[in-house]
Design an enzyme around this catalytic site. Structure first.
Site, PDB file in Angstrom:
ATOM      1  CG  MET A  35     -11.527   2.852   1.866  1.00 27.96           C
ATOM      2  SD  MET A  35      -9.956   2.882   2.753  1.00 27.96           S
ATOM      3  CE  MET A  35      -8.850   2.956   1.337  1.00 27.96           C
ATOM      4  CG  MET A  70      -8.729   6.884   2.023  1.00 27.83           C
ATOM      5  SD  MET A  70      -7.993   6.942   3.672  1.00 27.83           S
ATOM      6  CE  MET A  70      -6.993   5.435   3.627  1.00 27.83           C
ATOM      7  CB  SER A 108      -0.913   0.018   1.229  1.00 27.36           C
ATOM      8  OG  SER A 108      -1.514   1.294   1.338  1.00 27.36           O
ATOM      9  CG  HIS A 168      -3.768  -1.610  -1.643  1.00 23.41           C
ATOM     10  ND1 HIS A 168      -4.837  -2.452  -1.916  1.00 23.41           N
ATOM     11  CD2 HIS A 168      -4.190  -0.793  -0.660  1.00 23.41           C
ATOM     12  CE1 HIS A 168      -5.847  -2.146  -1.120  1.00 23.41           C
ATOM     13  NE2 HIS A 168      -5.496  -1.139  -0.343  1.00 23.41           N
ATOM     14  CG  HIS A 220      -9.186  -0.239  -0.576  1.00 18.87           C
ATOM     15  ND1 HIS A 220      -8.626  -0.382   0.684  1.00 18.87           N
ATOM     16  CD2 HIS A 220     -10.521  -0.336  -0.395  1.00 18.87           C
ATOM     17  CE1 HIS A 220      -9.580  -0.546   1.578  1.00 18.87           C
ATOM     18  NE2 HIS A 220     -10.744  -0.511   0.954  1.00 18.87           N
TER      19      HIS A 220
END
Ligand code: DX5
Ligand code: ZN
Length: 218
Positions: A64, A33, A6, A29, A62
């Protein structure tokens, strides 16, 4: 058994070099956000497009964010090879997963620690990866939540019954001391931020993590 470092724990002023530092990993990754779905703000599509131009390995985004139904397809269209959204945030997760696939990406659904797996099991035909969060999403460097492992086991069991190439990813607090339990429980893609970028040598840390996971291959 795949490792996905990440970049949340990387040096944001040197992201190109930080991506090259983990080129022996399977994925990079990227935690997007929006300061609404989680109480933190990181980066968005323009930065991801820049990362795509320089990354030696595919990106595992990813998201979010609120309203992934609206925003997630743009990441797939930009060329991100794996796009994961939180099921809690999506209005129509099945349609979104299908849209991501149609745009050429692997589709992933993520579950926060408080979110059960069973209501979402019916989405398996449309998804390529299930991400089980092992911390509350929002920040790197938090402690691993061992109580999430039964969910990893349940997802693995569903995937086994369903068949097909569906990966089980764990994210949060994954390190040399926790990766084996994750692998044993059924995970096969491991996100690690601080355990990789906080190590003396990122590439060595990736190899060590993979070596610990591999004996537990399913
Ligand atoms: C947290 C992010 C994670 C985070 C993991 O919300 O989704 O990807 O970067 O960091 P570590 O591995 O340090 O727990
Ligand atoms: Zn993440």
């Amino acid at each position: 058994m795949q490792i996905s470092p990440s970049i949340l724990s990387a040096d944001f002023a040197n992201l190109e070099a930080e991506l090259h530092a983990v080129r022996n990993a399977d994925w990079a990754h990227v935690d997007v956000m929006d300061n609404h779905f989680v109480p933190n703000l990181t980066l968005g599509l323009p930065v991801v497009e820049a990362l795509l131009r320089v990354s030696p390995i595919p990106l595992d985004c990813h998201l979010m964010i609120e309203d992934p139904d609206r925003w997630a397809p743009q990441y797939a269209e930009a060329g991100v090879q794996s796009v994961t959204f939180h099921v809690e945030a999506a209005v129509d997760p099945r349609a979104l997963a299908m849209t991501l696939r149609a745009a050429g990406a692997r589709s992933g659904i993520a579950l926060k620690p408080g979110t059960p797996w069973e209501p979402y099991e019916e989405l398996l035909p449309e998804v390529d990866m299930v991400l089980v969060m092992t911390v509350e999403p929002g920040f790197g460097g938090q402690s691993f939540m061992v109580e999430q492992l039964p969910k990893v086991r349940a997802v693995r069991e569903s995937v086994r019954r369903h068949g097909g190439e569906i990966w089980v990813q764990v994210d949060g607090g994954v390190s040399m001391s926790t990766i084996e339990q994750c692998a044993e429980a059924g995970a096969d893609v491991f996100v690690a931020g601080s355990a990789v970028y906080g190590a003396a040598d990122a590439a060595t840390a990736i190899d060590e993590l993979r070596d610990l996971a591999v004996p537990h291959r399913h």
